[in-house]
Design a protein around this motif. Structure first.
Motif, PDB file in Angstrom:
ATOM      1  N   ARG A  84       0.829  -1.206   0.000  1.00  0.00           N
ATOM      2  CA  ARG A  84       0.000   0.000   0.000  1.00  0.00           C
ATOM      3  C   ARG A  84       0.866   1.261   0.000  1.00  0.00           C
ATOM      4  O   ARG A  84       0.560   2.222  -0.710  1.00  0.00           O
ATOM      5  CB  ARG A  84      -0.938   0.006   1.211  1.00  0.00           C
ATOM      6  CG  ARG A  84      -2.089  -0.950   1.055  1.00  0.00           C
ATOM      7  CD  ARG A  84      -3.004  -0.937   2.244  1.00  0.00           C
ATOM      8  NE  ARG A  84      -4.199  -1.734   1.953  1.00  0.00           N
ATOM      9  CZ  ARG A  84      -4.997  -2.215   2.878  1.00  0.00           C
ATOM     10  NH1 ARG A  84      -4.770  -1.995   4.153  1.00  0.00           N
ATOM     11  NH2 ARG A  84      -6.050  -2.923   2.529  1.00  0.00           N
ATOM     12  N   ILE A  85       1.932   1.256   0.761  1.00  0.00           N
ATOM     13  CA  ILE A  85       2.820   2.422   0.809  1.00  0.00           C
ATOM     14  C   ILE A  85       3.510   2.606  -0.543  1.00  0.00           C
ATOM     15  O   ILE A  85       3.642   3.730  -1.041  1.00  0.00           O
ATOM     16  CB  ILE A  85       3.848   2.303   1.951  1.00  0.00           C
ATOM     17  CG1 ILE A  85       3.139   2.314   3.317  1.00  0.00           C
ATOM     18  CG2 ILE A  85       4.902   3.386   1.877  1.00  0.00           C
ATOM     19  CD1 ILE A  85       2.372   3.587   3.627  1.00  0.00           C
ATOM     20  N   ALA A  86       3.952   1.525  -1.166  1.00  0.00           N
ATOM     21  CA  ALA A  86       4.594   1.618  -2.485  1.00  0.00           C
ATOM     22  C   ALA A  86       3.622   2.197  -3.517  1.00  0.00           C
ATOM     23  O   ALA A  86       4.002   3.061  -4.320  1.00  0.00           O
ATOM     24  CB  ALA A  86       5.084   0.243  -2.933  1.00  0.00           C
ATOM     25  N   LEU A  87       2.378   1.741  -3.495  1.00  0.00           N
ATOM     26  CA  LEU A  87       1.381   2.274  -4.426  1.00  0.00           C
ATOM     27  C   LEU A  87       1.058   3.731  -4.095  1.00  0.00           C
ATOM     28  O   LEU A  87       0.884   4.552  -4.996  1.00  0.00           O
ATOM     29  CB  LEU A  87       0.116   1.421  -4.406  1.00  0.00           C
ATOM     30  CG  LEU A  87      -0.968   1.788  -5.406  1.00  0.00           C
ATOM     31  CD1 LEU A  87      -0.432   1.834  -6.834  1.00  0.00           C
ATOM     32  CD2 LEU A  87      -2.123   0.804  -5.311  1.00  0.00           C
ATOM     33  N   ALA A  88       1.027   4.055  -2.810  1.00  0.00           N
ATOM     34  CA  ALA A  88       0.781   5.447  -2.405  1.00  0.00           C
ATOM     35  C   ALA A  88       1.875   6.361  -2.946  1.00  0.00           C
ATOM     36  O   ALA A  88       1.586   7.465  -3.428  1.00  0.00           O
ATOM     37  CB  ALA A  88       0.724   5.548  -0.881  1.00  0.00           C
ATOM     38  N   LYS A  89       3.120   5.913  -2.893  1.00  0.00           N
ATOM     39  CA  LYS A  89       4.227   6.715  -3.436  1.00  0.00           C
ATOM     40  C   LYS A  89       4.020   6.983  -4.921  1.00  0.00           C
ATOM     41  O   LYS A  89       4.244   8.104  -5.393  1.00  0.00           O
ATOM     42  CB  LYS A  89       5.560   6.008  -3.203  1.00  0.00           C
ATOM     43  CG  LYS A  89       6.016   6.015  -1.770  1.00  0.00           C
ATOM     44  CD  LYS A  89       7.319   5.228  -1.649  1.00  0.00           C
ATOM     45  CE  LYS A  89       7.861   5.214  -0.255  1.00  0.00           C
ATOM     46  NZ  LYS A  89       9.121   4.436  -0.165  1.00  0.00           N
ATOM     47  N   GLU A  90       3.616   5.953  -5.655  1.00  0.00           N
ATOM     48  CA  GLU A  90       3.362   6.137  -7.093  1.00  0.00           C
ATOM     49  C   GLU A  90       2.228   7.124  -7.335  1.00  0.00           C
ATOM     50  O   GLU A  90       2.333   8.011  -8.182  1.00  0.00           O
ATOM     51  CB  GLU A  90       3.007   4.794  -7.735  1.00  0.00           C
ATOM     52  CG  GLU A  90       4.171   3.859  -7.914  1.00  0.00           C
ATOM     53  CD  GLU A  90       3.757   2.579  -8.620  1.00  0.00           C
ATOM     54  OE1 GLU A  90       2.910   2.647  -9.540  1.00  0.00           O
ATOM     55  OE2 GLU A  90       4.271   1.517  -8.247  1.00  0.00           O
ATOM     56  N   LEU A  91       1.138   6.963  -6.600  1.00  0.00           N
ATOM     57  CA  LEU A  91      -0.009   7.847  -6.785  1.00  0.00           C
ATOM     58  C   LEU A  91       0.336   9.290  -6.420  1.00  0.00           C
ATOM     59  O   LEU A  91      -0.045  10.221  -7.130  1.00  0.00           O
ATOM     60  CB  LEU A  91      -1.193   7.373  -5.940  1.00  0.00           C
ATOM     61  CG  LEU A  91      -1.819   6.033  -6.343  1.00  0.00           C
ATOM     62  CD1 LEU A  91      -2.883   5.618  -5.338  1.00  0.00           C
ATOM     63  CD2 LEU A  91      -2.402   6.110  -7.738  1.00  0.00           C
ATOM     64  N   LEU A  92       1.061   9.471  -5.322  1.00  0.00           N
ATOM     65  CA  LEU A  92       1.410  10.823  -4.884  1.00  0.00           C
ATOM     66  C   LEU A  92       2.393  11.488  -5.844  1.00  0.00           C
ATOM     67  O   LEU A  92       2.359  12.703  -6.029  1.00  0.00           O
ATOM     68  CB  LEU A  92       1.988  10.788  -3.469  1.00  0.00           C
ATOM     69  CG  LEU A  92       0.991  10.415  -2.363  1.00  0.00           C
ATOM     70  CD1 LEU A  92       1.729  10.143  -1.063  1.00  0.00           C
ATOM     71  CD2 LEU A  92      -0.053  11.507  -2.182  1.00  0.00           C
ATOM     72  N   ALA A  93       3.268  10.711  -6.446  1.00  0.00           N
ATOM     73  CA  ALA A  93       4.277  11.273  -7.342  1.00  0.00           C
ATOM     74  C   ALA A  93       3.733  11.571  -8.741  1.00  0.00           C
ATOM     75  O   ALA A  93       4.241  12.453  -9.419  1.00  0.00           O
ATOM     76  CB  ALA A  93       5.470  10.324  -7.446  1.00  0.00           C
ATOM     77  N   HIS A  94       2.705  10.854  -9.163  1.00  0.00           N
ATOM     78  CA  HIS A  94       2.253  10.986 -10.546  1.00  0.00           C
ATOM     79  C   HIS A  94       0.854  11.533 -10.723  1.00  0.00           C
ATOM     80  O   HIS A  94       0.448  11.818 -11.851  1.00  0.00           O
ATOM     81  CB  HIS A  94       2.343   9.629 -11.246  1.00  0.00           C
ATOM     82  CG  HIS A  94       3.750   9.134 -11.333  1.00  0.00           C
ATOM     83  ND1 HIS A  94       4.257   8.214 -10.447  1.00  0.00           N
ATOM     84  CD2 HIS A  94       4.753   9.456 -12.171  1.00  0.00           C
ATOM     85  CE1 HIS A  94       5.524   7.982 -10.749  1.00  0.00           C
ATOM     86  NE2 HIS A  94       5.849   8.709 -11.785  1.00  0.00           N
ATOM     87  N   ARG A  95       0.098  11.666  -9.669  1.00  0.00           N
ATOM     88  CA  ARG A  95      -1.278  12.149  -9.810  1.00  0.00           C
ATOM     89  C   ARG A  95      -1.500  13.344  -8.903  1.00  0.00           C
ATOM     90  O   ARG A  95      -0.983  13.408  -7.802  1.00  0.00           O
ATOM     91  CB  ARG A  95      -2.282  11.064  -9.418  1.00  0.00           C
ATOM     92  CG  ARG A  95      -2.349   9.947 -10.396  1.00  0.00           C
ATOM     93  CD  ARG A  95      -3.512   9.056 -10.040  1.00  0.00           C
ATOM     94  NE  ARG A  95      -3.517   7.868 -10.874  1.00  0.00           N
ATOM     95  CZ  ARG A  95      -4.293   6.839 -10.654  1.00  0.00           C
ATOM     96  NH1 ARG A  95      -5.119   6.832  -9.653  1.00  0.00           N
ATOM     97  NH2 ARG A  95      -4.243   5.810 -11.452  1.00  0.00           N
ATOM     98  N   ARG A  96      -2.282  14.233  -9.378  1.00  0.00           N
ATOM     99  CA  ARG A  96      -2.719  15.379  -8.576  1.00  0.00           C
ATOM    100  C   ARG A  96      -4.123  15.073  -8.065  1.00  0.00           C
ATOM    101  O   ARG A  96      -5.106  15.299  -8.766  1.00  0.00           O
ATOM    102  CB  ARG A  96      -2.735  16.658  -9.422  1.00  0.00           C
ATOM    103  CG  ARG A  96      -1.383  17.123  -9.835  1.00  0.00           C
ATOM    104  CD  ARG A  96      -0.763  17.881  -8.709  1.00  0.00           C
ATOM    105  NE  ARG A  96       0.563  18.342  -9.112  1.00  0.00           N
ATOM    106  CZ  ARG A  96       1.471  18.674  -8.262  1.00  0.00           C
ATOM    107  NH1 ARG A  96       1.251  18.609  -6.980  1.00  0.00           N
ATOM    108  NH2 ARG A  96       2.645  19.074  -8.672  1.00  0.00           N
TER     109      ARG A  96
END
Length: 165
Positions: free
Chosen positions: A100-112
Motif C-alpha cells: 500500500r505504501i509503495a502504491l501510495a508513493k506512485e499515486l502521490l508522485a504521478h497524480r494530482r
C-alpha cells in the motif's frame, strides 16, 4: 510390558511399542544418520504464495484480514502466517502495508488528487490513518512526499505554448 527392539541389517533400530503393535518407530543408529531423512519444507509452496500475493494485489483497496489471505492460499491462518513470514521475511500484514505504501508513493508522485482520495483508494480508514502510517514508513507526510516527487507544474497556461498571455 516391554518394548520389542530389533536391529535391521543396515544397523537402524526398530522399536515396537507394546501397547500398540501397529506403531513401529525406526530410529537412526547414530546422529549422523539424521541427515538422511528428508528436511521439512520451508515456507509456502510456490502456488500458495502466488495465490496469496495475487489476492493481496486484487484487494489492496479493500479491508484485508489475515483470514482472507490465508483462505485465498488455502491454508489455516496460523499456519499461513508462519509460512508466509518464512517465505517473504515479513508478516502478511506487513507485506500488505508495504504494498500500500509503495502504491501510495506512485499515486502521490504521478497524480494530482486529494490525499483523502489516495487514502480511500488504498483501503485506509481515513486520511489521518493514512498520513500517520505513511509518515512512519517514509519519514515524510504524504503532502511533503507529493511536493518533493511530483512533476513540476507548467507556469504558463496560455494556448500559444510560451511567452506572455
Amino acid at each position: 510390558m516391554e518394548a520389542n527392539i530389533d536391529i535391521t541389517p543396515d544397523g537402524a533400530v526398530l522399536a515396537q511399542a507394546p501397547q500398540n503393535p501397529c506403531c513401529n518407530t525406526l530410529l537412526p543408529r547414530t546422529g549422523s544418520d539424521i541427515a538422511a531423512f528428508p528436511k521439512p519444507p520451508r515456507g509456502l509452496n510456490h502456488k500458495a504464495l502466488q495465490r496469496a500475493v495475487e489476492f493481496i494485489d486484487r484487494h489492496l483497496s479493500d479491508s484485508i484480514g489475515l483470514a482472507d489471505i490465508a483462505n485465498a492460499a488455502c491454508i489455516s491462518r496460523f499456519h499461513f502466517a508462519r509460512l508466509f513470514r518464512v517465505s517473504t521475511g515479513r508478516s502478511p500484514m506487513e507485506y500488505v502495508l508495504d504494498k500500500r505504501i509503495a502504491l501510495a508513493k506512485e499515486l502521490l508522485a504521478h497524480r494530482r488528487q486529494k490525499i483523502s482520495v489516495t487514502a480511500a483508494t488504498l483501503g485506509f480508514f481515513d486520511q489521518s490513518h493514512f498520513t500517520r502510517t505513511f509518515r512512519r514508513a517514509t519519514g515524510l507526510s504524504p503532502r511533503e512526499f507529493s511536493r518533493l516527487h511530483a512533476p513540476p507544474r507548467n507556469p504558463c497556461r496560455c494556448a500559444s505554448g510560451g511567452g506572455e498571455p
